[in-house]
Motif scaffolding. Structure first.
Motif, short mmCIF file in Angstrom:
data_model
loop_
_atom_site.label_atom_id
_atom_site.label_comp_id
_atom_site.label_asym_id
_atom_site.label_seq_id
_atom_site.Cartn_x
_atom_site.Cartn_y
_atom_site.Cartn_z
N PRO A 123 49.32 -32.36 7.39
CA PRO A 123 49.15 -33.78 7.08
C PRO A 123 47.81 -34.31 7.61
CG PRO A 123 50.69 -33.50 8.89
CD PRO A 123 50.41 -32.13 8.36
N SER A 124 47.14 -35.07 6.78
CA SER A 124 45.88 -35.68 7.18
C SER A 124 46.16 -36.97 7.95
CB SER A 124 45.04 -36.01 5.94
OG SER A 124 45.72 -36.98 5.14
N ARG A 125 45.13 -37.50 8.59
CA ARG A 125 45.29 -38.78 9.30
C ARG A 125 45.68 -39.88 8.33
NH1 ARG A 125 40.23 -39.18 13.63
NH2 ARG A 125 40.83 -37.36 14.91
N GLN A 126 45.10 -39.83 7.13
CA GLN A 126 45.44 -40.83 6.12
C GLN A 126 46.91 -40.74 5.74
OE1 GLN A 126 43.83 -40.21 2.19
NE2 GLN A 126 43.65 -42.41 1.80
N GLU A 127 47.39 -39.50 5.57
CA GLU A 127 48.80 -39.32 5.22
C GLU A 127 49.71 -39.85 6.32
OE1 GLU A 127 52.03 -35.69 4.70
OE2 GLU A 127 49.90 -35.29 4.29
N LEU A 128 49.40 -39.54 7.57
CA LEU A 128 50.22 -40.02 8.68
C LEU A 128 50.24 -41.54 8.73
CD1 LEU A 128 49.13 -37.51 11.48
CD2 LEU A 128 51.22 -37.45 10.11
N ARG A 129 49.09 -42.15 8.48
CA ARG A 129 49.01 -43.61 8.50
C ARG A 129 49.85 -44.22 7.40
NH1 ARG A 129 46.32 -47.30 5.75
NH2 ARG A 129 45.05 -45.76 4.63
N ILE A 130 49.74 -43.68 6.20
CA ILE A 130 50.47 -44.24 5.05
C ILE A 130 51.97 -43.97 5.18
CG2 ILE A 130 50.81 -44.05 2.56
CD1 ILE A 130 47.81 -43.67 2.28
N ALA A 131 52.33 -42.78 5.65
CA ALA A 131 53.76 -42.48 5.85
C ALA A 131 54.36 -43.42 6.89
CB ALA A 131 53.93 -41.03 6.29
N GLY A 132 53.61 -43.72 7.93
CA GLY A 132 54.09 -44.67 8.93
C GLY A 132 54.29 -46.05 8.34
N ALA A 133 53.34 -46.47 7.51
CA ALA A 133 53.47 -47.77 6.84
C ALA A 133 54.65 -47.77 5.89
CB ALA A 133 52.18 -48.09 6.08
N ASP A 134 54.87 -46.65 5.23
CA ASP A 134 55.99 -46.50 4.31
C ASP A 134 57.32 -46.77 5.02
OD1 ASP A 134 57.95 -45.61 2.53
OD2 ASP A 134 56.89 -43.79 1.97
N VAL A 135 57.51 -46.12 6.16
CA VAL A 135 58.74 -46.28 6.92
C VAL A 135 58.90 -47.71 7.39
CG1 VAL A 135 59.98 -45.59 9.01
CG2 VAL A 135 58.81 -43.87 7.63
N ARG A 136 57.81 -48.31 7.86
CA ARG A 136 57.89 -49.70 8.33
C ARG A 136 58.21 -50.65 7.19
NH1 ARG A 136 53.49 -47.78 11.28
NH2 ARG A 136 51.97 -48.69 9.84
N CYS A 137 57.63 -50.40 6.01
CA CYS A 137 57.89 -51.26 4.86
C CYS A 137 59.33 -51.10 4.36
CB CYS A 137 56.90 -50.95 3.73
SG CYS A 137 55.21 -51.57 4.04
N LYS A 138 59.86 -49.91 4.45
CA LYS A 138 61.28 -49.72 4.10
C LYS A 138 62.17 -50.55 5.02
CE LYS A 138 61.34 -45.10 1.94
NZ LYS A 138 60.07 -44.40 2.15
N ALA A 139 61.85 -50.52 6.32
CA ALA A 139 62.65 -51.27 7.28
C ALA A 139 62.50 -52.78 7.05
CB ALA A 139 62.23 -50.90 8.70
N LYS A 140 61.28 -53.20 6.79
CA LYS A 140 61.02 -54.64 6.62
C LYS A 140 61.73 -55.19 5.39
CE LYS A 140 57.19 -57.93 6.27
NZ LYS A 140 55.70 -58.07 6.25
#
Length: 307
Positions: free
Chosen positions: A244-261
Motif C-alpha cells: 500500500p502506498s501512502r496515498q492508499e493508506l490516507r484514502i482508506a483511512g478517510a474511507d473508514v471515517r466517512c463510513k462511520a460518519k
C-alpha cells in the motif's frame, strides 16, 4: 504481502473469503498435480514471516447477514477442516502412509466472514494495510506454512492415496463423505445465487443510494472521488501494487471515517437484512436443508475431533 482482492459477495460459498485454505481448494490441488514427486527427501518446514498484524476489528467481527445461518462460519470451517485432516490421517495410516497433522488455528486469528462486504471498515486495518488484504494472523500463518510444507513433501504415491487420481478422491474425499453421511441433500448453487442477487439488489435500494451519496461527498472532501465504497476498493491504483502506498493508506483511512460518519455500514446492512429475509421466505425448504446440513457437518466434525 498478498495482492489486494476486492472481495465482495459474488457467489462464493457463504462469502467466507477466509484466505485460510483450511480445505484443499482447487488451487492447492492443482499445485499437487504439478509438484515434483519422484523423491522422498524431506524439506524443512517454511516458517511464516512474523509481522505485527492487528487482530480483526469489532466492526468486522460483529457484521452478520441472515444468509450466514445457512453456511459454515469461519470457526465452523476451521473445525470441519481440522476434522477432515484427522480423518484423512487415519485413512492414510491405515494404508501404511504417514500424514502429518496440521496445527489448529485460533479463533481470534480467523478472517471474519463479512470483513470486506462493504469495503474496508476497520480503522486499524486501514491504517496498516489500506485496501490491501491484511496479512495472516500468527496461528493462521503457521497453519498455511505447515500445509504448504506437507504438500511439497508428499510422494506421488502419497498424493494419490490422499487425493486420488483426479484430485477429487482418495482419503480426503472419504473424510468428507464421513462428515456428511446421512445429511440432507443441499443446493449450494441456490445459496450462492441468493448471496450475489441480494447483494446486488441492496446496492439499488434508495436508502443505500442515499448513504452512498453522503459517503461520496465526505470522500470528496478528503480528495477522493468515488460513487460507492466498492469503487474505492477496486481502484486500479491499489490493485496493481503489492504494497500500500501512502496515498492508499490516507484514502482508506478517510474511507473508514466517512463510513462511520454517514452510518453507511449500519444502513446498508439493515437494507440487506430486509432483502435477504425476503429471499429466505421464498425458499424455506431448500434453506432448511442447508441449515440442517451445516449443523450436521459441524456436529460430525466435533465428534471426529473428540474421538
Amino acid at each position: 504481502m498478498r495482492r489486494l482482492s476486492a472481495s465482495h459477495p459474488s457467489g462464493e460459498r457463504g462469502f467466507v473469503v477466509l484466505s485460510v485454505r483450511l480445505r484443499s481448494t482447487a488451487l492447492v490441488l492443482a499445485a499437487l498435480a504439478t509438484a515434483c514427486s519422484a523423491g522422498k527427501a524431506e524439506k524443512s518446514p517454511s516458517e511464516p514471516v512474523t509481522i505485527n498484524v492487528p487482530p480483526p476489528g469489532k466492526e468486522a467481527r460483529d457484521l452478520r447477514v441472515p444468509l450466514d445461518a445457512y453456511d459454515l462460519s469461519p470457526t465452523e470451517w476451521e473445525t470441519v477442516g481440522a476434522a477432515e485432516d484427522i480423518l484423512t490421517g487415519k485413512c492414510m495410516r491405515s494404508q501404511g502412509m504417514k500424514w502429518k497433522q496440521l496445527p489448529r488455528v485460533a479463533e481470534t486469528d480467523l478472517e471474519p466472514a463479512q470483513r470486506r462486504r462493504y469495503g474496508v471498515i476497520e480503522p486499524g486495518i486501514a491504517r496498516v494495510f489500506g485496501y490491501h488484504l491484511p496479512a495472516d494472523r500468527p496461528t493462521l500463518a503457521k497453519r498455511i506454512a505447515a500445509e504448504d510444507s506437507r504438500r511439497e513433501n508428499l510422494s506421488r504415491k502419497e498424493r494419490y492415496a490422499a487425493y486420488g487420481e483426479d484430485l477429487k478422491g482418495g482419503c480426503l474425499a472419504k473424510a468428507r463423505r464421513q462428515l456428511t453421511n446421512g445429511l440432507p441433500a443441499t443446493d449450494r448453487d441456490l445459496l450462492s445465487a441468493l448471496i450475489g442477487k441480494t447483494f446486488e439488489e441492496s446496492q439499488r435500494d434508495p436508502d443505500v443510494l442515499r448513504v452512498f451519496r453522503a459517503w461520496s461527498t465526505c470522500m470528496n472532501r478528503a480528495g477522493a472521488r468515488y460513487s460507492s465504497p466498492l469503487k474505492a476498493i477496486e481502484d486500479e491504483r491499489w490493485t496493481k501494487i503489492k504494497e500500500p502506498s501512502r496515498q492508499e493508506l490516507r484514502i482508506a483511512g478517510a474511507d473508514v471515517r466517512c463510513k462511520a460518519k454517514t452510518n453507511l455500514v449500519s444502513v446498508w446492512s439493515e437494507v440487506e437484512e430486509r432483502i435477504q429475509k425476503d429471499a429466505i421466505r421464498e425458499y424455506p425448504k431448500e434453506l432448511k436443508s442447508l441449515k440442517e446440513s451445516r449443523l450436521g457437518e459441524v456436529k460430525a466434525a466435533r465428534r471426529a475431533l473428540e474421538a
